[in-house]
Design an enzyme around this catalytic site. Structure first.
Site, PDB file in Angstrom:
ATOM      1  N   THR A 193      -0.994  -4.747  -1.315  1.00  0.00           N
ATOM      2  CA  THR A 193      -2.420  -5.058  -1.385  1.00  0.00           C
ATOM      3  C   THR A 193      -2.566  -6.393  -2.100  1.00  0.00           C
ATOM      4  O   THR A 193      -1.777  -6.714  -2.998  1.00  0.00           O
ATOM      5  CB  THR A 193      -3.216  -3.960  -2.122  1.00  0.00           C
ATOM      6  OG1 THR A 193      -2.706  -3.834  -3.446  1.00  0.00           O
ATOM      7  CG2 THR A 193      -3.116  -2.636  -1.393  1.00  0.00           C
ATOM      8  N   VAL A 235      -4.607  -7.940  -4.391  1.00  0.00           N
ATOM      9  CA  VAL A 235      -4.746  -8.074  -5.840  1.00  0.00           C
ATOM     10  C   VAL A 235      -3.499  -7.566  -6.555  1.00  0.00           C
ATOM     11  O   VAL A 235      -3.027  -8.185  -7.510  1.00  0.00           O
ATOM     12  CB  VAL A 235      -6.012  -7.342  -6.345  1.00  0.00           C
ATOM     13  CG1 VAL A 235      -6.072  -7.333  -7.856  1.00  0.00           C
ATOM     14  CG2 VAL A 235      -7.261  -8.002  -5.777  1.00  0.00           C
ATOM     15  N   CYS A 236      -2.947  -6.464  -6.086  1.00  0.00           N
ATOM     16  CA  CYS A 236      -1.746  -5.915  -6.730  1.00  0.00           C
ATOM     17  C   CYS A 236      -0.570  -6.868  -6.597  1.00  0.00           C
ATOM     18  O   CYS A 236       0.176  -7.094  -7.554  1.00  0.00           O
ATOM     19  CB  CYS A 236      -1.387  -4.560  -6.115  1.00  0.00           C
ATOM     20  SG  CYS A 236      -2.675  -3.317  -6.356  1.00  0.00           S
ATOM     21  N   GLU A 237      -0.421  -7.422  -5.427  1.00  0.00           N
ATOM     22  CA  GLU A 237       0.706  -8.307  -5.144  1.00  0.00           C
ATOM     23  C   GLU A 237       0.559  -9.674  -5.814  1.00  0.00           C
ATOM     24  O   GLU A 237       1.542 -10.263  -6.245  1.00  0.00           O
ATOM     25  CB  GLU A 237       0.853  -8.481  -3.633  1.00  0.00           C
ATOM     26  CG  GLU A 237       2.127  -9.156  -3.227  1.00  0.00           C
ATOM     27  CD  GLU A 237       2.361  -9.043  -1.730  1.00  0.00           C
ATOM     28  OE1 GLU A 237       2.615 -10.095  -1.122  1.00  0.00           O
ATOM     29  OE2 GLU A 237       2.293  -7.931  -1.190  1.00  0.00           O
TER      30      GLU A 237
END
Length: 129
Positions: A73, A75-77
């Protein structure tokens, strides 16, 4: 039977359980969780698809645990994982033995993501057991 399963008392109990939070310094060894380390299918098969309990993950060690909504995803990445990777040396200086990233993804997806993230500063990745 379905009506009994959806009884208001059960719904309230489930809602209350969903609101429980973890916080810095909490002893998490007793949590009823099972995580699967990020791995390939072959690695999982060789390990008999074993999981890691909270007691095994946290027992006798200081672990910086963070969870993300999902692998791959944006934002996570691009933000969450890199921020922990950037601080990995600081965590080590504070006595942290492991940085662990968990998600609801399966361990095979987490393995692919860990490879893409270049293991994010030594963080261990795990998925739903």
């Amino acid at each position: 039977m379905l009506a009994r399963a959806l009884a208001p008392t059960r719904i309230r109990a489930c809602a209350a359980a969903a609101r429980r939070r973890i916080a810095t310094g909490m002893d998490l060894k007793g949590l009823p969780i099972a995580l699967s380390p990020a791995r390939t299918w072959d690695e999982g098969e060789a390990a008999e698809f074993s999981t890691v309990s909270a007691a095994e993950l946290f027992g006798g060690r200081k672990v910086a645990l963070f969870a993300v909504p999902g692998a791959f995803t944006g934002v996570c990445e691009n933000s969450h994982v890199p921020s922990f990777a950037k601080l990995a040396a600081d965590f080590k200086l504070k006595g942290v033995d492991e940085i662990a990233c968990v998600s609801v993804n399966d361990p095979y997806t987490m393995k692919a993501w860990a490879n893409l993230m270049d293991a994010a500063g030594g963080a261990g990745f795990g998925g739903a057991g």
